[in-house]
Design a protein around this motif. Structure first.
Motif, mmCIF file in Angstrom:
data_model
loop_
_atom_site.group_PDB
_atom_site.id
_atom_site.type_symbol
_atom_site.label_atom_id
_atom_site.label_comp_id
_atom_site.label_asym_id
_atom_site.label_seq_id
_atom_site.Cartn_x
_atom_site.Cartn_y
_atom_site.Cartn_z
ATOM 1 N N LEU A 376 1.630 2.636 -8.983
ATOM 2 C CA LEU A 376 0.188 2.369 -8.995
ATOM 3 C C LEU A 376 -0.614 3.631 -8.719
ATOM 4 O O LEU A 376 -1.662 3.872 -9.335
ATOM 5 C CB LEU A 376 -0.152 1.301 -7.957
ATOM 6 C CG LEU A 376 0.178 -0.146 -8.317
ATOM 7 C CD1 LEU A 376 -0.058 -1.057 -7.119
ATOM 8 C CD2 LEU A 376 -0.657 -0.615 -9.509
ATOM 9 N N ALA A 377 -0.156 4.453 -7.777
ATOM 10 C CA ALA A 377 -0.872 5.686 -7.448
ATOM 11 C C ALA A 377 -0.884 6.644 -8.642
ATOM 12 O O ALA A 377 -1.922 7.242 -8.955
ATOM 13 C CB ALA A 377 -0.241 6.361 -6.230
ATOM 14 N N VAL A 378 0.247 6.786 -9.320
ATOM 15 C CA VAL A 378 0.309 7.682 -10.477
ATOM 16 C C VAL A 378 -0.526 7.116 -11.628
ATOM 17 O O VAL A 378 -1.239 7.854 -12.322
ATOM 18 C CB VAL A 378 1.767 7.901 -10.910
ATOM 19 C CG1 VAL A 378 1.833 8.771 -12.168
ATOM 20 C CG2 VAL A 378 2.564 8.550 -9.788
ATOM 21 N N PHE A 379 -0.443 5.804 -11.835
ATOM 22 C CA PHE A 379 -1.252 5.168 -12.876
ATOM 23 C C PHE A 379 -2.736 5.426 -12.653
ATOM 24 O O PHE A 379 -3.470 5.798 -13.574
ATOM 25 C CB PHE A 379 -0.981 3.664 -12.903
ATOM 26 C CG PHE A 379 -1.986 2.889 -13.724
ATOM 27 C CD1 PHE A 379 -1.852 2.794 -15.100
ATOM 28 C CD2 PHE A 379 -3.066 2.267 -13.116
ATOM 29 C CE1 PHE A 379 -2.788 2.090 -15.862
ATOM 30 C CE2 PHE A 379 -3.997 1.559 -13.864
ATOM 31 C CZ PHE A 379 -3.859 1.471 -15.240
ATOM 32 N N ALA A 380 -3.208 5.227 -11.422
ATOM 33 C CA ALA A 380 -4.625 5.416 -11.120
ATOM 34 C C ALA A 380 -5.043 6.868 -11.324
ATOM 35 O O ALA A 380 -6.138 7.147 -11.831
ATOM 36 C CB ALA A 380 -4.921 4.974 -9.685
ATOM 37 N N SER A 381 -4.186 7.817 -10.935
ATOM 38 C CA SER A 381 -4.503 9.237 -11.140
ATOM 39 C C SER A 381 -4.693 9.551 -12.617
ATOM 40 O O SER A 381 -5.635 10.252 -13.006
ATOM 41 C CB SER A 381 -3.385 10.111 -10.566
ATOM 42 O OG SER A 381 -3.260 9.942 -9.181
ATOM 43 N N ALA A 382 -3.807 9.014 -13.445
ATOM 44 C CA ALA A 382 -3.920 9.257 -14.881
ATOM 45 C C ALA A 382 -5.140 8.561 -15.469
ATOM 46 O O ALA A 382 -5.901 9.150 -16.247
ATOM 47 C CB ALA A 382 -2.646 8.763 -15.586
ATOM 48 N N ALA A 383 -5.351 7.314 -15.075
ATOM 49 C CA ALA A 383 -6.421 6.526 -15.684
ATOM 50 C C ALA A 383 -7.807 7.069 -15.349
ATOM 51 O O ALA A 383 -8.674 7.183 -16.223
ATOM 52 C CB ALA A 383 -6.306 5.070 -15.230
ATOM 53 N N TYR A 384 -8.026 7.435 -14.101
ATOM 54 C CA TYR A 384 -9.377 7.798 -13.686
ATOM 55 C C TYR A 384 -9.706 9.263 -13.931
ATOM 56 O O TYR A 384 -10.834 9.697 -13.682
ATOM 57 C CB TYR A 384 -9.596 7.413 -12.229
ATOM 58 C CG TYR A 384 -9.749 5.919 -12.071
ATOM 59 C CD1 TYR A 384 -10.965 5.295 -12.263
ATOM 60 C CD2 TYR A 384 -8.642 5.121 -11.777
ATOM 61 C CE1 TYR A 384 -11.094 3.929 -12.151
ATOM 62 C CE2 TYR A 384 -8.756 3.754 -11.664
ATOM 63 C CZ TYR A 384 -9.991 3.152 -11.854
ATOM 64 O OH TYR A 384 -10.115 1.792 -11.751
ATOM 65 N N ALA A 385 -8.764 10.039 -14.452
ATOM 66 C CA ALA A 385 -9.107 11.367 -14.956
ATOM 67 C C ALA A 385 -9.975 11.262 -16.208
ATOM 68 O O ALA A 385 -10.691 12.209 -16.566
ATOM 69 C CB ALA A 385 -7.839 12.156 -15.263
ATOM 70 N N PHE A 386 -9.922 10.120 -16.869
ATOM 71 C CA PHE A 386 -10.663 9.906 -18.107
ATOM 72 C C PHE A 386 -12.172 9.915 -17.893
ATOM 73 O O PHE A 386 -12.923 10.523 -18.667
ATOM 74 C CB PHE A 386 -10.230 8.564 -18.718
ATOM 75 C CG PHE A 386 -11.129 8.053 -19.812
ATOM 76 C CD1 PHE A 386 -10.894 8.402 -21.137
ATOM 77 C CD2 PHE A 386 -12.216 7.226 -19.527
ATOM 78 C CE1 PHE A 386 -11.724 7.936 -22.154
ATOM 79 C CE2 PHE A 386 -13.043 6.766 -20.532
ATOM 80 C CZ PHE A 386 -12.798 7.115 -21.849
#
Length: 462
Positions: A376-386
């Protein structure tokens, strides 16, 4: 931004100080807490009103639809009137909606309160972003937007978990009482911070003008210049010479031409200037990407707590939200910095590709709590860089319509969020939570393809 008397307000607005950034951050934090706290509280709200958990998903959908409908109009008003006044009125209305949420005697009243909250939020977030972006130095615009946006993301790992704990030990209504009080109090400093400052009578010693490409705002003494008679052909009604440059300085673009082109200082790059209305197709393509991204991200987030409650892991919800939120804040900061130093479109595409891959990973590891926390932490980092890269791209492309385009972008976000709430409930009920995540990952793929076709017009700025 124009004043009510059609004078170019950009000539006299204050610069961007640490205090105004902090105020904008806190506003986004409270608004974000109101948005994100609903998902972890859905099981308790459902128990209070004897409705199904899937039925309470309508609270997210109602808020989102209200936001989508109101946001374009709010952006239109904000770009043509005083943004600070629009923001103050929106915060007061938002406070009243949260009070109504806390005091709702039945589910119908609660649903209506969330609709009003969505209407108010439509005029809050985009206006805050616009007030900040037009004052930020061009070379740091995405980074400043990311800092302010981190208030929204901090709500994921501080506000939402805190609200979840309040719901567990005090009751879900207490969270909305606190939000109502906080947003009401914030209206007062916003009424003052963004107001134009008095300009000196004689100005040689007071000049604070910065040259194009260095950032900042127009010198206070330049407001005394007579307004040109001609108006810009972009439909804003503001004088042609006063049109805001894409670098956010308030100056006409260096090397303006009759065709509405400008040359960026020191680069030799020619881009469309503010004298020509941007093509609508570019805006539609850009905000469509945001809709697909939002569906992918919020199909995961909205039903995470519901799935963990059903799985007997309710106690880990606040801590998983903390990890998710920290990852989102880190991703937003990295995305903002990269967008200021490279091609924002490249940043959005990279973020979308990683989002799709990591959402599938979250689905695979969902039964194992430890692995789920890391994923979840890695997913959020990738997603919210957008998101900050997307905002930077839009402000650069449409400087004369900053609030309107950011409003459309936020509307697109809430279209995706609304679809996630509407589709996710039945999917989770019929198939379970992991299949919903595979659907969300698949939706990020066409977002990546659409983003590929958007032109880059922000490289080399500032």
């Amino acid at each position: 931004m124009q004043s009510p008397h059609d004078e170019p307000a950009v000539d006299s607005v204050p610069g961007l100080s640490a205090g105004s950034v902090a105020l904008a951050w806190l506003t986004q934090f409270l608004v974000g807490t109101d948005l994100f706290v609903v998902a972890p509280l859905l099981p308790r709200i459902a128990a209070s009103f004897a409705v199904s958990v899937a039925g309470t998903g309508l609270l997210v959908t109602a808020f989102s639809i209200a936001y989508v409908v109101a946001s374009p109009f709010a952006g239109w008003v904000s770009d043509r009137w005083d943004r600070a006044s629009v923001l103050v009125v929106a915060l007061v209305l938002f406070s009243a909606a949260n009070a109504g949420t806390a005091l709702a005697p039945g589910f119908g009243v609660l649903l209506m309160a969330r609709v009003v909250a969505g209407l108010a939020a439509a005029a809050t977030g985009p206006t805050v972003y616009a007030l900040v972006s037009v004052r930020a130095r061009p070379r740091a615009r995405a980074q400043v937007l990311a800092v302010v946006g981190s208030g929204l993301l901090t709500a994921l790992w501080v506000g939402a978990p805190a609200g979840s704990l309040l719901g567990r030990y005090v009751g879900w209504r207490a969270a909305f009482v606190i939000l109502a009080a906080g947003t009401f109090l914030l209206a007062f400093p916003h009424a003052w911070v963004w107001r134009p400052r008095p300009t000196p009578a004689a100005g040689a010693a007071q000049r604070t003008t910065e040259r194009p490409g260095e950032g900042g705002v127009m010198a206070p003494d330049e407001t005394a210049r007579p307004a040109p008679a001609a108006t810009a052909p972009d439909g804003t009604g503001r004088p042609a010479e006063a049109a805001t440059a894409p670098d956010g300085t308030g100056r006409p673009g260096a090397g303006s031409t009759a065709t509405g082109k400008i040359r960026r200082p020191g680069t030799g790059v020619t881009v469309p200037g503010p004298a020509r209305r941007p093509r609508a197709g570019i805006a539609v393509a850009a905000v469509a990407v945001t809709t697909l991204w939002a569906f992918s991200v919020y199909s995961l987030y909205t039903f995470l707590a519901v799935a963990l409650h059903a799985d007997g892991r309710a106690g880990v919800v606040p801590w998983l939200l903390v990890g998710y939120g920290i990852g989102a804040v880190v991703g937003g900061q990295v995305g903002g910095r990269c967008a200021d130093r490279a091609d924002p479109v490249r940043v959005t595409r990279s973020a979308l590709a990683l989002t799709a891959g990591m959402e599938a990973v979250v689905a695979l590891v969902f039964p194992r709590t430890g692995a789920l926390a890391g994923a979840l932490a890695v997913f959020a980092s990738a997603a919210y860089a957008f998101f900050p890269a997307q905002q930077r791209h839009l402000v650069d492309l449409f400087p004369e319509r900053a609030t309107a385009l950011l409003s459309w972008n936020n509307s697109a976000l809430f279209v995706g969020l609304s679809l996630a709430g509407a589709v996710g409930g039945p999917v989770v009920h019929a198939l379970g939570y992991p299949p919903l995540l595979y659907i969300g990952a698949a939706v990020a793929v066409p977002a990546w393809l659409v983003a590929r076709g958007r032109p880059d017009r922000s490289r080399g700025e500032g």
